[in-house]
Design a protein around this motif. Structure first.
Motif, PDB file in Angstrom:
ATOM      1  N   LEU A   1     -11.746  -4.636   4.761  1.00 37.49           N
ATOM      2  CA  LEU A   1     -10.930  -3.540   5.294  1.00 37.49           C
ATOM      3  C   LEU A   1      -9.512  -3.999   5.605  1.00 37.49           C
ATOM      4  CD1 LEU A   1     -13.491  -1.819   7.704  1.00 37.49           C
ATOM      5  CD2 LEU A   1     -12.677  -0.951   5.504  1.00 37.49           C
ATOM      6  N   ALA A   2      -9.373  -5.169   6.186  1.00 33.25           N
ATOM      7  CA  ALA A   2      -8.030  -5.686   6.492  1.00 33.25           C
ATOM      8  C   ALA A   2      -7.239  -5.916   5.219  1.00 33.25           C
ATOM      9  CB  ALA A   2      -8.141  -6.980   7.300  1.00 33.25           C
ATOM     10  N   ASP A   3      -7.901  -6.440   4.197  1.00 37.48           N
ATOM     11  CA  ASP A   3      -7.226  -6.688   2.926  1.00 37.48           C
ATOM     12  C   ASP A   3      -6.741  -5.378   2.306  1.00 37.48           C
ATOM     13  OD1 ASP A   3      -6.265  -8.440   1.056  1.00 37.48           O
ATOM     14  OD2 ASP A   3      -8.213  -9.105   0.323  1.00 37.48           O
ATOM     15  N   LEU A   4      -7.604  -4.354   2.337  1.00 41.20           N
ATOM     16  CA  LEU A   4      -7.213  -3.037   1.840  1.00 41.20           C
ATOM     17  C   LEU A   4      -6.053  -2.471   2.658  1.00 41.20           C
ATOM     18  CD1 LEU A   4     -10.735  -1.432   1.255  1.00 41.20           C
ATOM     19  CD2 LEU A   4      -9.139  -2.206  -0.506  1.00 41.20           C
ATOM     20  N   ALA A   5      -6.093  -2.672   3.963  1.00 39.68           N
ATOM     21  CA  ALA A   5      -5.042  -2.148   4.834  1.00 39.68           C
ATOM     22  C   ALA A   5      -3.698  -2.815   4.554  1.00 39.68           C
ATOM     23  CB  ALA A   5      -5.436  -2.341   6.298  1.00 39.68           C
TER      24      ALA A   5
ATOM     25  N   LEU B   1      -7.139 -10.092  12.365  1.00 38.29           N
ATOM     26  CA  LEU B   1      -7.463  -8.911  11.585  1.00 38.29           C
ATOM     27  C   LEU B   1      -7.529  -7.639  12.425  1.00 38.29           C
ATOM     28  CD1 LEU B   1     -10.247 -10.296   9.212  1.00 38.29           C
ATOM     29  CD2 LEU B   1      -7.762 -10.380   8.951  1.00 38.29           C
ATOM     30  N   ALA B   2      -7.774  -7.756  13.726  1.00 35.65           N
ATOM     31  CA  ALA B   2      -7.995  -6.561  14.558  1.00 35.65           C
ATOM     32  C   ALA B   2      -6.828  -5.573  14.508  1.00 35.65           C
ATOM     33  CB  ALA B   2      -8.310  -6.972  15.992  1.00 35.65           C
ATOM     34  N   PRO B   3      -5.592  -6.010  14.760  1.00 39.97           N
ATOM     35  CA  PRO B   3      -4.494  -5.030  14.713  1.00 39.97           C
ATOM     36  C   PRO B   3      -4.249  -4.461  13.322  1.00 39.97           C
ATOM     37  CG  PRO B   3      -3.633  -7.256  15.029  1.00 39.97           C
ATOM     38  CD  PRO B   3      -5.121  -7.350  15.178  1.00 39.97           C
ATOM     39  N   ILE B   4      -4.596  -5.195  12.281  1.00 41.39           N
ATOM     40  CA  ILE B   4      -4.440  -4.689  10.918  1.00 41.39           C
ATOM     41  C   ILE B   4      -5.417  -3.550  10.675  1.00 41.39           C
ATOM     42  CG2 ILE B   4      -4.550  -5.289   8.469  1.00 41.39           C
ATOM     43  CD1 ILE B   4      -3.931  -8.189   9.272  1.00 41.39           C
ATOM     44  N   ILE B   5      -6.675  -3.751  11.067  1.00 41.75           N
ATOM     45  CA  ILE B   5      -7.702  -2.721  10.884  1.00 41.75           C
ATOM     46  C   ILE B   5      -7.422  -1.518  11.766  1.00 41.75           C
ATOM     47  CG2 ILE B   5     -10.158  -2.220  11.166  1.00 41.75           C
ATOM     48  CD1 ILE B   5     -10.678  -5.171  10.433  1.00 41.75           C
ATOM     49  N   ASP B   6      -6.944  -1.749  12.982  1.00 40.63           N
ATOM     50  CA  ASP B   6      -6.666  -0.632  13.893  1.00 40.63           C
ATOM     51  C   ASP B   6      -5.673   0.358  13.288  1.00 40.63           C
ATOM     52  OD1 ASP B   6      -8.401  -1.617  15.772  1.00 40.63           O
ATOM     53  OD2 ASP B   6      -6.858  -2.514  17.054  1.00 40.63           O
ATOM     54  N   ARG B   7      -4.724  -0.139  12.511  1.00 40.76           N
ATOM     55  CA  ARG B   7      -3.727   0.749  11.907  1.00 40.76           C
ATOM     56  C   ARG B   7      -4.318   1.595  10.776  1.00 40.76           C
ATOM     57  NH1 ARG B   7       1.704  -0.542  13.035  1.00 40.76           N
ATOM     58  NH2 ARG B   7       2.531  -0.330  10.913  1.00 40.76           N
TER      59      ARG B   7
ATOM     60  N   GLY C   1      -2.897   7.839  -2.455  1.00 40.45           N
ATOM     61  CA  GLY C   1      -4.281   7.593  -2.843  1.00 40.45           C
ATOM     62  C   GLY C   1      -4.848   6.353  -2.185  1.00 40.45           C
ATOM     63  N   MET C   2      -4.045   5.297  -2.095  1.00 37.08           N
ATOM     64  CA  MET C   2      -4.496   4.060  -1.464  1.00 37.08           C
ATOM     65  C   MET C   2      -4.778   4.272   0.017  1.00 37.08           C
ATOM     66  SD  MET C   2      -1.822   1.470  -3.358  1.00 37.08           S
ATOM     67  CE  MET C   2      -2.406  -0.084  -2.711  1.00 37.08           C
ATOM     68  N   ARG C   3      -3.889   4.984   0.678  1.00 37.18           N
ATOM     69  CA  ARG C   3      -4.082   5.241   2.108  1.00 37.18           C
ATOM     70  C   ARG C   3      -5.315   6.119   2.342  1.00 37.18           C
ATOM     71  NH1 ARG C   3      -3.373   3.721   7.457  1.00 37.18           N
ATOM     72  NH2 ARG C   3      -3.674   5.571   8.736  1.00 37.18           N
ATOM     73  N   THR C   4      -5.489   7.155   1.524  1.00 37.30           N
ATOM     74  CA  THR C   4      -6.634   8.042   1.685  1.00 37.30           C
ATOM     75  C   THR C   4      -7.938   7.281   1.470  1.00 37.30           C
ATOM     76  OG1 THR C   4      -5.324   9.924   0.928  1.00 37.30           O
ATOM     77  CG2 THR C   4      -7.703  10.177   0.884  1.00 37.30           C
ATOM     78  N   ALA C   5      -7.983   6.448   0.442  1.00 37.69           N
ATOM     79  CA  ALA C   5      -9.185   5.654   0.178  1.00 37.69           C
ATOM     80  C   ALA C   5      -9.467   4.689   1.322  1.00 37.69           C
ATOM     81  CB  ALA C   5      -9.011   4.895  -1.138  1.00 37.69           C
ATOM     82  N   LEU C   6      -8.419   4.064   1.843  1.00 41.10           N
ATOM     83  CA  LEU C   6      -8.581   3.143   2.978  1.00 41.10           C
ATOM     84  C   LEU C   6      -9.129   3.863   4.199  1.00 41.10           C
ATOM     85  CD1 LEU C   6      -8.008   0.553   4.674  1.00 41.10           C
ATOM     86  CD2 LEU C   6      -5.661   1.403   4.938  1.00 41.10           C
ATOM     87  N   VAL C   7      -8.551   5.017   4.512  1.00 43.54           N
ATOM     88  CA  VAL C   7      -8.995   5.761   5.690  1.00 43.54           C
ATOM     89  C   VAL C   7     -10.459   6.177   5.544  1.00 43.54           C
ATOM     90  CG1 VAL C   7      -8.681   7.933   6.947  1.00 43.54           C
ATOM     91  CG2 VAL C   7      -6.696   6.529   6.375  1.00 43.54           C
TER      92      VAL C   7
END
Length: 542
Positions: A336-340, A530-536, A304-310
């Protein structure tokens, strides 16, 4: 009719990709010994992201199960009617082995592969309940070798065969659990349901169960008071020969979420059951089952966390405000980075626990000890974080996220259940203390695991704080949540330091361990990459 407006700045549908486009998931599969399953996981992930599968999930949740107590002639039938979409979801899950299939697969990593599939098949949480219970029933059922020999091949078979018939005549079986009662809740020893020996090896059960999920399952593990004390029983919906067992469906619960899954109050009226394990050892018999369902709570929350993040990242990538895409706005990037980070920490911990489970099933006592304590604290903390993650992701879409069409309200409604199921927050935290007191080897296994990341100053400081919390047992019950949270964070931090990209581990240590963090998502300190965190967190949509 004249055109009064042009549709602009709307986000394209999030379909046609793969829900397995998750670096943390694929890296964990390889690390935990299930690289052989990557193709299977990706195939299921592509199916999960189709418009058809998404529609199945929407329809199953929108059109809730309906209780039919009697047929048109007045005969008692105790059936639940589901829409076809629900059966499509179940058939897909069973055919891909998300239920009990790993128990019939002796390949190393079989349980890890199943965890990954359970995560990527995240189109509807409700049907995951009977899938999870079927998975969890098998190890408990092995306490009665005769019953296990008879039913395990049907529980592990990859055919979904819906309908009330003699279990021995079906191609595949679904199992459920019926433990809690209105006067006891988590205190199952307070149960009042009775089990009386009949003289032919079976027992007659009488009592009222407060929560019985998926009541159209073929059989249920249930607890009842036998002459020798609280005991575990296998209760079939249909008896050998084809007659209905005396298990009456009284009503279906109206729930906050999990709408596609029927949850019933039932009454046993001389219902026939078979003893599983010894009389008086019912709780011990179901302990292994609880381990499995608790793991599924962590898997479901991670999904659920991953789906919400995506969803949030996809929206921010394609939606513009104040002259540029949301994803390029500094404050949105912080959110977004924090959620990721939260999502990756949950997924990485989940896969480590799935690996421990896999090896524990094979007889590894060290991994079993780690699973015992790390699962309790992770279930407590990750399942607490899920609803907060979902609501923040929903807010990234603004008013669009509050609308049912976004699917984020459905995720938000689902995630509190996983914190409650198999022991709410207090139960999970106190269970961790119970493990520390009664099974000291679990703490040794925990420290042997987390100390592999020693040497990073912020991690070492957190580890020192944890050890200080554990030096005194004064007021430990009062501090149970505090201790469980810190143990979970140290566990996650150790895993990320060893296995995640440096940017992810650095941000986790700065915020979660060094506590340079606010009370809401989007409060990461300045200076992080934060860039590589958000990219994932981004997926590529055709």
């Amino acid at each position: 009719m004249s055109m009064t407006h042009e549709v602009l700045n709307q986000v394209p549908p999030l379909v046609g990709h793969s829900t397995a486009q998750d670096p943390a998931l694929l890296e964990g599969l390889r690390r935990e010994g299930a690289a052989w399953a990557i193709d299977e996981v990706e195939d299921l992930g592509r199916l999960a992201a189709t418009a058809q599968a998404q529609e199945w999930g929407r329809l199953a949740e929108r059109h809730q199960p309906r209780l039919l107590t009697h047929d048109r002639y007045g005969h008692r039938i105790d059936e639940v009617e589901y829409v076809p979409a629900y059966h499509s979801l179940m058939e897909t899950a069973v055919s891909h082995g998300l239920h009990a299939a790993p128990w019939a697969d002796d390949r190393p990593g079989a349980h890890v592969a199943r965890a990954a599939k359970f995560m990527v098949w995240s189109v509807d949480a409700g049907h995951g309940c009977p899938i999870s219970m079927t998975y969890a029933v098998v190890p408990a059922l092995r306490a009665n070798p005769e019953l296990s020999q008879q039913f395990e091949p049907l529980l592990t078979n990859r055919e979904y065969d819906f309908g009330l018939r003699d279990p021995a005549t079906k191609r595949g079986l679904i199992a459920g659990m019926s433990m809690t009662e209105k006067q006891g809740g988590s205190d199952v020893r307070a149960n009042t349901t009775t089990a009386t020996p009949t003289g032919d090896g079976t027992y007659a059960l009488d009592g009222h169960k407060w929560f019985t999920s998926a009541p159209m399952s073929d059989m249920f593990l249930t607890l009842a008071q036998a002459p020798g004390g609280l005991s575990c029983f296998l209760v079939p919906r249909v008896l050998p020969g084809g007659s209905l067992n005396a298990m009456r469906l009284m009503r279906l619960k109206e729930k906050l979420g999990n709408h596609s899954n029927a949850s019933a109050e039932i009454e046993y009226d001389q219902a026939i059951g078979w003893l599983v394990g010894e009389e008086g050892r019912g709780v011990r018999t179901i302990v292994e089952m609880v381990n499995m369902t608790r793991l599924d709570c962590v898997i479901g929350t991670s999904a659920g966390m991953r789906t919400a993040l995506v969803q949030a990242a996809h929206h921010a990538r394609h939606r513009s405000a104040f002259g540029k895409p949301l994803i390029d706005q500094p404050l949105m990037r912080n959110v977004l980075a924090d959620l990721a980070i939260e999502s990756e920490a949950a997924t990485t911990a989940m896969l480590r626990l799935a690996g421990a489970n896999d090896r524990a099933v094979q007889g590894d006592s060290q991994e079993a000890a780690l699973r015992r304590i790390a699962l309790a604290v992770t279930k407590y903390y990750v399942c607490k974080r899920g609803p907060s993650q979902a609501v923040e992701a929903l807010e990234c879409l603004g008013g669009n996220g509050y609308i049912e069409d976004s699917d984020l309200p459905r995720i938000y409604r689902e995630l509190p259940l996983l914190s409650i199921w198999e022991g709410s927050g207090n139960v999970a935290a106190l269970d961790a203390l119970r493990a520390l007191a009664k099974e000291p080897q679990t703490l040794d296994a925990y420290f042997a695991e987390v100390e592999q990341a020693s040497g990073e100053s912020r991690f070492d400081d957190a580890l020192t704080r944890l050890k200080k919390e554990l030096t005194s047992f004064d007021d430990l019950e009062l501090r149970a949540r505090r201790v469980a949270e810190l143990m979970a964070l140290v566990f996650q931090g150790s895993l990320l330091l060893r296995h995640a990209p440096a940017a992810v581990a650095d941000a986790f240590c700065a915020s979660r361990l060094a506590r340079d963090w606010g009370g809401a998502f989007g409060t990461l300190p300045a200076g992080l990459d934060l860039a590589p965190i958000i990219d994932r967190a981004l997926v590529e949509v055709p």
